[in-house]
Design a protein around this motif. Structure first.
Motif, PDB file in Angstrom:
ATOM      1  N   UNK A  46      34.509 -41.225  21.094  1.00 31.60           N
ATOM      2  CA  UNK A  46      35.125 -40.736  19.866  1.00 31.60           C
ATOM      3  C   UNK A  46      34.975 -41.749  18.745  1.00 31.60           C
ATOM      4  N   UNK A  47      34.788 -41.225  17.557  1.00 31.95           N
ATOM      5  CA  UNK A  47      34.821 -42.042  16.345  1.00 31.95           C
ATOM      6  C   UNK A  47      36.291 -42.220  15.976  1.00 31.95           C
ATOM      7  N   UNK A  48      36.788 -43.451  16.011  1.00 33.20           N
ATOM      8  CA  UNK A  48      38.215 -43.677  15.765  1.00 33.20           C
ATOM      9  C   UNK A  48      38.619 -43.472  14.316  1.00 33.20           C
ATOM     10  N   UNK A  49      37.672 -43.523  13.408  1.00 32.12           N
ATOM     11  CA  UNK A  49      38.010 -43.304  12.004  1.00 32.12           C
ATOM     12  C   UNK A  49      38.184 -41.829  11.674  1.00 32.12           C
ATOM     13  N   UNK A  50      37.530 -40.947  12.418  1.00 26.83           N
ATOM     14  CA  UNK A  50      37.633 -39.503  12.174  1.00 26.83           C
ATOM     15  C   UNK A  50      38.299 -38.760  13.322  1.00 26.83           C
TER      16      UNK A  50
END
Length: 280
Positions: A46-50
């Motif tokens: 997972x992209x932690x920013x999105x």
């Protein structure tokens, strides 16, 4: 997807074209392993920013392993290798503390071998036994009463007062202990009935306080709490906590989760008109 079995901060690496070198992508991410609604183990990144899932790999037992790249000069690069193909996925550890790298990787490989195994953590209370119930950590759908929330608030406030600013980071394992939970079952008998639908189906019936006491003292429960604690620390449980009636921000960390419970208790108390008092 069901609740995460294990999650930790990690970024992706990509191989340079026509070379054996890999370069780290700076995007903040997390590796998450969870059993999907299809009954299969999903290895996701997972992209932690999105909070978007960028990679979702369905893995069968024994199909893949996560191993350290010994040739890495940095020393914190790992590769997901497959037994049936030359496919490779490279990752790098993004947690500032490297002391738990090996622990995370070991738990990933345990789940890749047997998706029903419970991760083993270094702190006391971890379990080496098969997972008894996937529904225990989050107990989605349980709506606590104002009295229950207020009492949990008292427990959290007491813990915070004891901890102080100089104490280690708050852990759910230190809060959700038999000593703290048992009084809730005695003072609020209705809680026994509320929790029972979310516990393993092979428990004795009718539900009773003694059964819950045995559960919260078991290695399986302690392991489940630790798994939930670890998942909260990734900041990726916004969707899960909504099922508990909490704001999505409560899934961004352990302290945010605890603060949300305290805020909910205050709100519920104010809605009662101020004529209800705790007598515990």
């Amino acid at each position: 997807m069901t609740d995460p079995r294990i999650a930790f901060k990690a970024g992706r690496c990509f191989r340079r074209e026509n070379t054996n070198f890999v370069d780290a992508d700076p995007t903040k991410g997390a590796i998450v392993l969870q059993n999907g609604e299809d009954g299969l183990l999903h290895f996701t990144w997972k992209d932690r920013s999105t909070n978007n899932v960028v990679e979702d790999l369905i893995l069968f037992p024994g199909e893949a392993t996560l191993v350290k790249v010994d040739q890495s000069a940095w020393g914190r690069t790992y590769v997901l290798k497959f037994s049936s193909s030359n496919q490779r996925h490279f990752f790098w550890m993004q947690d500032a503390d490297s002391s738990r790298d090996a622990e995370f990787v070991s738990n990933v490989n345990r789940l890749l071998t047997d998706p029903q195994m419970v991760p083993i953590w270094s702190a006391p209370g971890a379990s080496t036994e098969p997972h008894a119930s996937q529904s225990v950590p989050g107990m989605p759908g349980v709506q606590a009463t104002p009295e229950q929330l207020a009492q949990m608030q008292q427990i959290l406030a007491s813990f915070a007062a004891q901890g102080g600013a100089q104490q280690p980071e708050i852990s759910l394992v230190d809060i959700l202990t038999p000593a703290n939970l048992t009084p809730l079952f005695s003072s609020h008998p209705e809680l026994v009935q509320a929790l029972f639908p979310y516990l393993p189906p092979d428990l004795p019936t009718p539900p009773n306080e003694d059964t819950l006491r045995q559960i919260i003292s078991s290695p399986q429960f302690r392991g489940a709490v630790r798994n939930f604690d670890q998942a909260l620390r990734t900041g990726l449980l916004g969707g899960l906590v909504r099922g508990l009636g909490l704001p999505e921000e409560a899934g961004t960390g352990v302290e945010a989760f605890l603060r949300a419970i305290q805020d909910q208790a205050r709100q519920e108390g104010s809605q009662d008109g101020g004529d209800r008092m705790d007598t515990d």
